[in-house]
Enzyme design. Structure first.
Site, PDB file in Angstrom:
ATOM      1  N   GLY A  68      -8.672   8.889 -10.973  1.00 53.91           N
ATOM      2  CA  GLY A  68      -8.324   9.728  -9.841  1.00 53.91           C
ATOM      3  C   GLY A  68      -8.619   9.043  -8.532  1.00 53.91           C
ATOM      4  N   GLY A  69      -8.981   9.833  -7.532  1.00 49.92           N
ATOM      5  CA  GLY A  69      -9.244   9.288  -6.208  1.00 49.92           C
ATOM      6  C   GLY A  69     -10.367   8.285  -6.227  1.00 49.92           C
ATOM      7  N   GLY A 119       9.080 -24.419   3.529  1.00 46.78           N
ATOM      8  CA  GLY A 119       8.227 -23.455   4.211  1.00 46.78           C
ATOM      9  C   GLY A 119       6.882 -23.324   3.546  1.00 46.78           C
ATOM     10  N   ALA A 120       6.850 -23.536   2.237  1.00 44.89           N
ATOM     11  CA  ALA A 120       5.588 -23.413   1.513  1.00 44.89           C
ATOM     12  C   ALA A 120       4.582 -24.455   1.995  1.00 44.89           C
ATOM     13  CB  ALA A 120       5.828 -23.553   0.018  1.00 44.89           C
TER      14      ALA A 120
END
Lengths: 559, 717
Positions: free
Chosen positions: A215-216, A450-451
């Site tokens: 859960g939370g 770009g890497a």
């Protein structure tokens, strides 16, 4: 985050808390605490000191011997045993042993339900002599469920940890929210969440999931810096198998939904998983040794037998001549760092990037490296986010980052493009560009396109950039480049020409984008010298409230 | 690429790795200016060392797989001769001849293996005016032929194994021949093999029965009932003589080598001299060897192999017309550099000494260190030497190797790592040195046979010198599964772990922080599912170790003194210790965390888990580690295309074996087996593109190791 905006009632069911599992707990009589004075029982007239002794003695048993035995039968330790094993012998100082909850609904006001400590053991101690705050949830007390006071205890040590500058380690073993308390419990969660966020970047926060975390409750470990799990006995999910079944008709058990294997190999939620409680706690000690105590503290230093000038001749041949043949980057790392001791994180998720901690001449470094063994070491969505989070952690605590580069580019494909490789790849770029901690980059082989820029290049303010002689720094591989540049010409000859002219570190070195081309065997020596120099590095950015890292979640997350 | 850098690297490496075996003192007669070495690996380096000593320039040839090898870097010149497969590189005579012409080498040394006993190669060189450093063609052809060599041996009055080469059919004939040869005899089916149709007879009666049974067996097994008879050699030992002959017709024999420890006809340990040899027999055997050489007009170095039975009767087996793998043991006890002699003889110089000048000095033992896995039927272990540290350089130690840390043990050649050669004043001293060196030898990344060495040299029969060619089949009939450690060994290791834990804990602790250290409390340690409790008394420095079973603790053993004499991190955490007066050496592996310790001790890897009493108590609640789930199938780890599939349905596979290669992102990724078993189904074809998690191969798992198929038969006898 969307969960927090839901109505409480729906949230309760969605958070997978099973009232059935908790019911026997509050019905059961806990004999040990019958001495607690109340209106019904006769007044205990013994001197207070005596009563206190007895009270404390009973309190350390938590939910009682019977429940502890049940815990043991499941192959789990109880909350206090865990703390004892995690911390140095006799160093644990417990706080808030006597705290009890204030809930009066559903019979919770009865003495037997008011168990001192309220389901969490908190305090501080030392790990190899360095202070550390710990909270350890006690499954034997109301299933380790989180009440208002339980949360208060956690918040208290987190506040203290921030004040004194010491890491916070959470040993999670909790059934979820204390349902009887309603919104008080939820408020407790939120208080912890808030502390997690405030403490983030101030002191290291580590979560070790040693039982259920549903859960939370999962969001607290998720917001800490590192999350570890214990194999077979721990699981994490936002909604449990019952709710999943009801909503999506999927039949799945806890282990398959949120076990250690899932979170270390599929979801990337957990950083590592260990075999059992002892293994986990001892290895966590090793891990904490790597971290500075806070963002104000210096890097920890451990004396080592490994010589700072050690040369590693085998590194000269580790990179194969054929650029198509892969090699194991982990081997490179283990040969360079102290004593071959590399604490790898997230070893089974996004394996095309390697992250982890090691030491250089006794001082901690964070390591980010492309792994040519997996997907040729290219960057994809998962590896970018994995790397980015780690880079930001290191930057927050000023841990130097060593980057080993062998990257052919970003992963192509519709899957990647449609799921946002653009914004995810940007995370790693952003994290590197933003960081001001000492950074050293070694290009072992490929650094394409770009890497190349992303992987801690000189242009992103890296302090020292080196390449090994075999390095190829170019916009793309020779074959691809020749195809574009020399269409219709003798491709083989042109490819060769491109290779000779551009696929080497010379051009970058001539531009000053590389500080030097070093021989692999000397790498360790060079890095240690540089790190010594960088210990007093100062680099400041203009004032701003905070930067705006591209954080959008993956679209697949919502499915 | 930057040309300058590569040259620099090469020079740099040369400077670092040039190690000379012999110091360059004495004067050498003028022989050649430049010699080409048509070989690779350690033998190429070995020959280079002598050439350097004699002031001769060296030319190396190499295949693509060897381009980074040490022998290439150390040679004065090196030329590529082809792709990795030896039949396309080291065995291609024309390629080598091209290099000879290109480099201007005047002579060629063939080493062992490859072209060393190839008379066509020799002829080719002679035709081109290049000297072949080795025996003359006629000697190679004569000795290369089994029948021819036996004929020459008979001519030279060399003892050969008595036998009747013809086929016998009558029982009376059998008895007559057997008497002639002398009992015991071996009755063999001429089509036989694998022990079938083979009988040993000690008298007439047995010969009769043996003949009948062998014939029947031969007919039923091979459909061929032909039988021949040979002398049966009792408890044979393999003994060989190194001879030296010059072109002027002078011969000397050097003291014998004993190579009886053999596995599948591959020599494992060689020593010189033999423990059973007496001067008379040595003289007789050596003289016969020289006579044989003289008869076939042999010159340069050569080796006559004999079998010797327990009555010291010896029989000629064959002659090797080359420098042998095990030549260093002879060099160590005689002080003669055999390669130097070969070069001088080839250049026409006469031998400088006579038979009486050859003396035996001490004892030498050689062990061949191979990259192979003894536990897996000695299957070669391919890979990179992640860590490679040779033992400390002690007097008497010689290591001939062609590899260094980072080198690859490739699938194309003999997986030899090195030859560990130890010399001592006597045999026990040589064995002691070998023992010590095996402990110190650090090899990681590939499996190796050092553990096997340790077992053999500590075998009582071997220590006594009481062994025959049946040594390995007798003592290790089911292969070698690793040394079995005694409780005493375990206890020693626990003390070491205790010591190391103390050192490491001290380092982990921040200075100035005071809390009760571990060293004052007992530690619990687990080896092979057995727990030990180790306590240390700081007053008396005594250790006490007790085996713990459940709640019961056995009587502890007290160790008076346990000292770590030296902890050598550079040498991969080599630990020299002294426990209760005994000196021991161990290696400390895999320094990743300090809960699980791993040692290399007495040739085996041992894992230890170390816990404090509190942790030990808590450990009782932990579930036993789950059994490893062996995957029965292989799925594609990435999208890509299948480049090659190296197995077929029904093939046995072992752990780590290459199954197929998938190319993705222009990278070739080798998919290896993680199980041992048999291939049930192959779901991929070469050229097929596969997606992530696509099923590639399915296995049927079998418990037993698959039968060993020797693929690597380039071992030299």
């Amino acid at each position: 985050p969307v969960m927090l905006t839901l109505k409480t009632t729906r949230a309760l069911s969605l958070w997978g808390i099973r009232p059935l599992a908790l019911r026997p707990l509050w019905k059961t009589v806990v004999r040990s605490f019958s001495q607690v004075t109340s209106e019904e029982s006769p007044l205990d007239t013994r001197p207070f000191v005596e009563r206190l002794k007895e009270f404390k003695k009973a309190a350390v048993l938590g939910g009682g011997q019977k429940r502890i035995d049940t815990q043991h039968r499941k192959g789990k330790l109880n909350a206090r045993e865990r703390v004892q094993i995690f911390l140095d012998p006799n160093s644990f100082r417990e706080q808030d042993l006597l705290v009890t909850h204030r809930c009066s609904e559903f019979g919770m006001h009865k003495d037997e339900n008011k168990i001192p400590g309220d389901g969490v053991v908190t305090g501080y101690g030392t790990v190899n002599g360095r202070p550390c705050y710990v909270f350890s949830q006690d499954f034997t007390v109301h299933g380790g469920s989180l009440s208002e006071t339980h949360a208060q205890k956690i918040c208290k040590i987190m506040d203290m940890a921030m004040r004194v500058g010491a890491p916070v380690v959470g040993l999670n073993d909790s059934g979820g929210a204390r349902i009887q308390e309603g919104v008080d419990s939820l408020a407790g969660y939120a208080e912890v969440f808030q502390r997690n966020v405030i403490a983030s970047g101030v002191v290291p926060q580590i979560s070790l999931i040693m039982g259920p975390c549903a859960g939370g409750a999962v969001y607290s470990p998720a917001m800490t810096d590192f999350t570890f799990m214990v194999k077979d006995t721990s699981y994490m999910f936002v909604t449990g198998p019952e709710v999943v079944k009801a909503v999506t008709h999927e039949d799945i058990d806890q282990e398959a939904l949120g076990g250690a294997k899932v979170h270390t190999s599929k979801s990337g939620v957990a950083h590592d998983a260990f075999d059992n409680d002892i293994d986990a706690l001892l290895r966590l000690r090793n891990f904490v040794d790597f971290l500075p105590l806070s963002n104000r503290a210096p890097l920890p230093h451990r004396p080592t037998d490994d010589s700072p000038t050690r040369e590693e001749p085998s590194l000269d041949t580790v990179v194969p001549d054929d650029p198509k043949v892969s090699y194991d980057m982990k081997e490179v790392i283990e040969k360079i760092v102290d004593e071959g001791n590399f604490f790898e994180l997230m070893a089974n998720w996004a394996r095309n990037i390697i992250i982890g901690f090691a030491r250089m001449n006794g001082r901690t470094v964070g390591i980010v490296a492309n792994q040519p063994r997996v997907l040729a070491g290219c960057l994809d969505i998962d590896s970018s986010t994995k790397g980015a989070r780690f880079v930001r952690f290191c930057d927050a605590f000023n841990i130097p980052i060593l980057t080993f580069v062998d990257v052919p580019g970003f992963m192509p494909g519709t899957d990647q493009e449609h799921n946002g490789i653009i914004r995810n790849g940007a995370k790693l770029l952003f994290a590197y560009a933003e960081s001001t901690c000492p950074r050293i980059t070694i290009i072992t082989r490929k650094a394409y396109g770009g890497a190349y820029d992303v992987m801690s290049s000189k242009h992103l303010r890296a302090d020292f950039n080196y390449a090994w002689p075999q390095a190829e720094i170019a916009v793309m591989g020779a074959q691809g480049a020749a195809k574009i540049l020399f269409r219709g010409q003798d491709l083989d000859a042109k490819t060769k020409e491109y290779e000779i002219r551009l696929c080497n570190p010379l051009l970058a070195a001539q531009r000053g984008f590389l500080d030097d081309v070093v021989f692999p065997r000397e790498t360790r020596k060079r890095i240690i010298e540089d790190l010594d120099l960088l210990r007093n590095k100062v680099l400041e950015d203009p004032w701003k409230k905070h930067s705006n890292i591209p954080l959008q979640l993956d679209s697949t997350c919502w499915l | 690429r930057i040309v300058g850098i590569e040259i620099y690297i090469q020079r740099y490496m040369n400077r670092l790795f040039t190690k000379r075996l012999f110091t360059s003192t004495g004067k050498y007669p003028k022989t050649y200016d430049k010699i080409l070495i048509a070989n690779r690996g350690e033998i190429s380096r070995r020959i280079q060392d002598t050439c350097k000593k004699m002031g001769i320039k060296t030319v190396a040839v190499y295949s693509d797989a060897d381009r980074h090898a040490m022998f290439v870097k150390e040679a004065d010149e090196a030329y590529r001769i082809g792709p990795p497969q030896s039949n396309q590189s080291y065995l291609v005579m024309d390629n080598i001849l091209d290099v000879v012409k290109k480099s201007g080498a005047q002579a060629v040394h063939p080493g062992y293996g490859f072209l060393s006993e190839n008379h066509i190669f020799q002829k080719l060189l002679q035709d081109n005016g290049v000297v072949f450093i080795g025996p003359p063609t006629r000697a190679i052809t004569a000795m290369g032929d089994k029948i021819e060599s036996k004929k020459i041996a008979a001519e030279a009055k060399v003892n050969t194994i008595p036998g009747y080469m013809g086929v016998v059919t009558e029982i009376e004939e059998v008895k007559r021949i057997s008497k002639e040869i002398g009992y015991p005899v071996m009755i063999k089916a001429s089509a036989g093999g694998g022990g079938k149709g083979m009988r040993i007879a000690w008298n007439d009666e047995e010969a009769e029965i043996g003949f009948r049974l062998s014939t029947e067996e031969a007919i039923s097994s091979f459909g061929d009932g032909r039988i021949f008879i040979e002398k049966y050699i009792e408890e044979p030992r393999h003994i060989e003589y190194q001879i030296l002959g010059d072109q002027q017709g002078n011969y000397v024999y050097l003291p014998e080598r004993e190579c009886s420890v053999q596995r599948r006809n591959q020599k494992v340990i060689e020593e010189a001299p033999s423990v059973v040899m007496d001067p008379d027999t040595r003289h007789a055997m050596g003289t016969q060897a020289c006579n044989l050489a003289r008869t076939c007009g042999y010159y340069t170095t050569g080796t006559c192999e004999f079998l010797m039975d327990k009555h010291k009767q010896f029989y000629f087996l064959e002659m090797n017309t080359r420098l042998q793998v095990e030549h260093p043991v002879t060099e160590q006890i005689t002080g003669i550099d055999l390669v130097e002699e070969m070069i001088k003889i080839a250049a026409g110089y006469p031998l400088e000494y006579k038979q009486e000048d050859v003396k035996i000095n001490g004892h030498s033992i050689e062990y061949r260190v191979y990259a192979e896995d003894p536990a897996r039927k000695f299957l070669p272990s391919i890979g990179f030497l992640k860590k490679y540290r040779e033992p400390y350089n002690r007097p008497g130690l010689r290591i001939d190797t062609g590899v260094q840390e980072g080198s690859e043990i490739s699938m194309y050649y003999d997986p030899m790592i090195s030859k560990l050669i130890c010399w001592g004043k006597d045999r026990s001293e040589a064995l002691k040195l070998l023992n010590q060196n095996v402990d110190e030898y650090v090899i990681r990344g590939v499996n190796h046979n050092l553990g096997f060495c340790k077992t053999i040299i500590n075998n009582d029969s071997f220590i006594k010198g009481d062994y025959t060619t049946a040594f390995i089949p007798t003592f290790y009939p089911d292969g070698f599964k690793g040394e079995v450690m005694s409780v005493e060994d375990h206890k020693l290791l626990t003390i070491m772990a205790y010591k190391i834990k103390n050192i490491k804990d001290m380092q982990a602790r921040l200075k100035g922080v005071d809390y009760e250290p571990y060293e004052y409390e007992p530690l619990y340690m687990e080896i092979d599912d057995t727990w030990y409790r180790v306590t240390h008394d700081h007053e008396t420095e005594k250790f006490s170790v007790a085996k713990v079973e459940g709640e019961v603790e056995e009587k502890p053993t007290i160790f008076d003194e346990a000292k770590v004499e030296k902890f050598d991190y550079e040498h991969d955490s080599l630990i020299f210790t002294k426990v209760a007066g005994q000196e021991k050496t161990l290696q400390f592996n895999e320094v990743t965390d300090f809960i699980d310790y791993s040692f290399f001790y007495r040739g085996s890897n041992v894992k230890l888990r170390v816990l404090t009493p509190k942790q030990y108590e808590a450990n009782k609640y932990m579930a036993p580690p789950p059994k490893i789930d062996h995957a029965k199938r292989v799925i594609s780890p990435m999208p890509g295309s299948v480049v090659s599939v190296s197995i077929e349905e029904g093939d046995p596979v072992v752990d780590g074996q290459e199954l197929c290669v998938i190319e993705a992102m222009k990278m070739q990724n080798i998919i290896r087996s993680e199980v041992e078993g048999k291939v049930k189904k192959v779901n991929c074809k070469v050229g097929q593109s596969v997606g992530v998690d696509e099923l590639l191969i399915e296995f049927v798992q079998i418990q037993q190791y698959p039968p060993y198929i020797p693929e690597f038969s380039i071992y030299y006898l």
